[in-house]
Design a protein around this motif. Structure first.
Motif, PDB file in Angstrom:
ATOM      1  N   ALA A 129       0.736  -1.291   0.014  1.00 20.96           N
ATOM      2  CA  ALA A 129      -0.074   0.013  -0.043  1.00 20.96           C
ATOM      3  C   ALA A 129       0.761   1.269   0.115  1.00 20.96           C
ATOM      4  N   GLU A 130       2.065   1.109   0.681  1.00 23.13           N
ATOM      5  CA  GLU A 130       2.823   2.348   0.423  1.00 23.13           C
ATOM      6  C   GLU A 130       3.859   2.335  -0.533  1.00 23.13           C
ATOM      7  N   PRO A 131       4.399   3.477  -0.969  1.00 23.89           N
ATOM      8  CA  PRO A 131       5.477   3.316  -1.901  1.00 23.89           C
ATOM      9  C   PRO A 131       6.860   2.556  -1.601  1.00 23.89           C
ATOM     10  N   THR A 132       7.292   2.201  -2.517  1.00 23.79           N
ATOM     11  CA  THR A 132       8.707   1.369  -2.557  1.00 23.79           C
ATOM     12  C   THR A 132       9.710   2.019  -3.060  1.00 23.79           C
ATOM     13  N   ALA A 133       9.835   2.395  -4.236  1.00 22.79           N
ATOM     14  CA  ALA A 133      10.843   2.965  -4.970  1.00 22.79           C
ATOM     15  C   ALA A 133      10.418   4.292  -5.528  1.00 22.79           C
ATOM     16  N   LEU A 134      11.317   5.226  -5.629  1.00 21.90           N
ATOM     17  CA  LEU A 134      11.363   6.448  -6.275  1.00 21.90           C
ATOM     18  C   LEU A 134      11.704   6.560  -7.779  1.00 21.90           C
ATOM     19  N   PRO A 135      11.193   7.340  -8.587  1.00 24.88           N
ATOM     20  CA  PRO A 135      11.645   7.381  -9.937  1.00 24.88           C
ATOM     21  C   PRO A 135      13.050   7.856 -10.037  1.00 24.88           C
ATOM     22  N   PRO A 136      13.633   7.475 -11.099  1.00 28.10           N
ATOM     23  CA  PRO A 136      14.908   7.890 -11.314  1.00 28.10           C
ATOM     24  C   PRO A 136      15.098   9.356 -11.626  1.00 28.10           C
ATOM     25  N   ALA A 137      16.041  10.022 -11.278  1.00 33.08           N
ATOM     26  CA  ALA A 137      16.287  11.755 -11.550  1.00 33.08           C
ATOM     27  C   ALA A 137      17.402  12.052 -12.230  1.00 33.08           C
ATOM     28  N   ASP A 138      17.368  12.954 -13.054  1.00 35.03           N
ATOM     29  CA  ASP A 138      18.512  13.386 -13.834  1.00 35.03           C
ATOM     30  C   ASP A 138      18.788  14.913 -13.032  1.00 35.03           C
ATOM     31  N   PRO A 139      20.291  14.828 -12.805  1.00 28.18           N
ATOM     32  CA  PRO A 139      20.665  16.336 -11.997  1.00 28.18           C
ATOM     33  C   PRO A 139      20.287  17.509 -12.754  1.00 28.18           C
ATOM     34  N   ASP A 140      20.214  17.175 -13.962  1.00 28.35           N
ATOM     35  CA  ASP A 140      20.196  18.397 -14.893  1.00 28.35           C
ATOM     36  C   ASP A 140      18.552  18.783 -15.613  1.00 28.35           C
ATOM     37  N   GLU A 141      17.647  17.836 -14.996  1.00 28.22           N
ATOM     38  CA  GLU A 141      16.384  17.977 -15.410  1.00 28.22           C
ATOM     39  C   GLU A 141      15.494  17.897 -13.871  1.00 28.22           C
ATOM     40  N   LEU A 142      15.727  18.428 -12.875  1.00 32.16           N
ATOM     41  CA  LEU A 142      15.111  18.307 -11.742  1.00 32.16           C
ATOM     42  C   LEU A 142      13.593  18.746 -11.673  1.00 32.16           C
TER      43      LEU A 142
END
Length: 435
Positions: A129-142
């Motif tokens: 029911a709760e979030p498990t993984a965060l989406p990947p992030a791009d340091p130049d496209e925050l």
């Protein structure tokens, strides 16, 4: 006068002889011990009587040597009085009544039903029911990051608004961004203001689906904001035809800009697309007209007298001015020539003409007048599908939202997150309660 002698007691030291009466001695003298017996001690020097120690017992007890039995055979010469009252302070304490028996325990009252449920249906869902993984992030496209949950609300005129967008269980487990986008905005001030709620869902299994959904919401909000004065006037005047044609053009123009943005980015317009659903709420308390319009799948429901009504406009109701890519070809040409029958044989593409665009989703429009106590729900397919397919979910939400007081933000968020096995997409919902 005979001479004075030193051994005369009258002139002994401490005695003064005079012609008057003799003066008393300066200090009282103790009597002489003539008999040789010891002189008794002064009264003030006698030892004081010892005080009786404090007895903390509630009732005075008889002395230790006093028998505590009434049997005359047990002792001989028992001179105790026959009645306890004759003992005075040594009377026995009263006999206390026996303690009541232990009360019988009543059957436990079942606890009240919880305010919110984790899931309904045949069994628990597959994912947590709760979030498990965060989406990947791009340091130049925050700026491209999308929050897991968005929650908003307001109250204007006679309506109370609650809106929420939540990432689905599947996206939470796989670490994918939320494909649904939610936008709430107010244009104007006072009773002339117009509230817009826009939600969009990006195409499935495409990398930029969340960006396309957010861009679609921004384009339609910009178009509605620039025309909010005219739209607000048409809503109060109940000009249904003008509203439908005007919102149809604004929607097509916004989705056209989304396709143009996909071309600029070098992306297939079919992959960079989104379904769009909007709700217009006038701030005028005397106007209870609620306008829905949009393109794409989803749901529009009305809760009246504790019963859900599915008021989603059907495709047959999508009647209005034609737009590019909408509808079928006419039965004849403007010159009156009849077209040949289509036998289903594919026509080879012409090198001189571009390939025809696939048909797009029809435009949907509905303007309805709300009644006091109604609740209007607009949602994306992530909530519309389980609401139509699971009776327990619709019954639970009907019971939760049928009260006279709209739920708070936290309660509304918990209600929209009640899960159903087999439905794990993003959920976006906006509900309006009428005072």
């Amino acid at each position: 006068m005979p001479p004075r002698r030193d051994d005369d007691p009258a002139v002994a030291p401490g005695n003064f002889r005079s012609d008057g009466p003799p003066s008393p001695p300066p200090y009282p003298q103790p009597p002489a011990a003539a008999s040789g017996l010891p002189t008794p001690a002064p009264q003030s020097l006698r030892p004081a009587r010892p005080l009786r120690p404090y007895d903390p017992r509630p009732f005075p007890q008889p002395p230790a040597d006093a028998p505590l039995t009434d049997d005359p055979a047990s002792t001989q010469g028992d001179l105790r009085p026959s009645s306890p009252s004759a003992l005075g302070p040594y009377a026995q304490p009263p006999v206390l009544p026996a303690a009541d028996p232990a009360p019988q325990l009543l059957p436990a009252t079942p606890p009240p039903p919880p305010l919110s449920l984790d899931y309904v249906g045949s069994g628990p869902p597959t994912y947590d029911a709760e979030p498990t993984a965060l989406p990947p992030a791009d340091p130049d496209e925050l700026d491209d990051l999308v929050a897991d949950t968005v929650l908003d609300g307001a109250r204007y005129g006679a309506s109370t608004l609650r809106a929420a967008s939540v990432r689905g269980d599947s996206a939470r487990f796989r670490g994918e961004p939320r494909r649904d986008s939610l936008l709430t905005a107010r244009f104007g001030a006072g009773e002339q203001a117009l509230v817009l709620v826009a939600m969009a869902t990006g195409a499935r299994a495409t990398p930029g689906a969340h960006r396309a959904a957010a861009e679609a919401c921004h384009w339609i909000a910009r178009a509605v904001g620039r025309s909010h004065a005219r739209l607000s006037e048409d809503i109060r005047a109940a000009r249904r035809g003008d509203l439908k044609s005007g919102l149809h053009r604004l929607t097509d123009r916004s989705l056209g800009k989304l396709r143009a943005s996909a071309t600029e980015q070098g992306i297939d317009p079919e992959e960079y697309s989104a379904g769009l659903r909007c709700l217009l709420l006038p701030a005028d308390p005397e106007c209870r007209t609620r306008v829905f319009f949009g393109v794409g799948p989803g749901g529009l429901f009305r809760l009246r007298d504790g019963e859900w009504q599915d008021i989603e406009p059907s495709v047959a109701d999508a009647i209005g001015e034609a737009v590019v890519g909408f509808g079928s070809q006419p039965a004849e040409t403007p010159e009156g020539d009849r077209l040949t029958m289509d036998l289903g044989i594919p026509t080879p593409p012409s090198p001189y003409e571009p390939a025809p665009e696939p048909p797009r989703e029809p435009f949907r429009f509905r303007a309805s007048v709300a009644r006091p106590g109604d609740a209007l729900l607009m949602c994306t397919g992530g909530l519309a599908e389980p609401l139509r397919g699971e009776p327990e979910l619709s019954a639970h939400l009907a019971g939760r939202w049928s009260g006279t007081t709209p739920p708070g933000l936290a309660a509304f968020l918990a209600d929209t997150q009640v899960r159903v096995k087999g439905y794990a997409d993003d959920r976006t919902a906006a509900a309006v309660w009428e005072a």
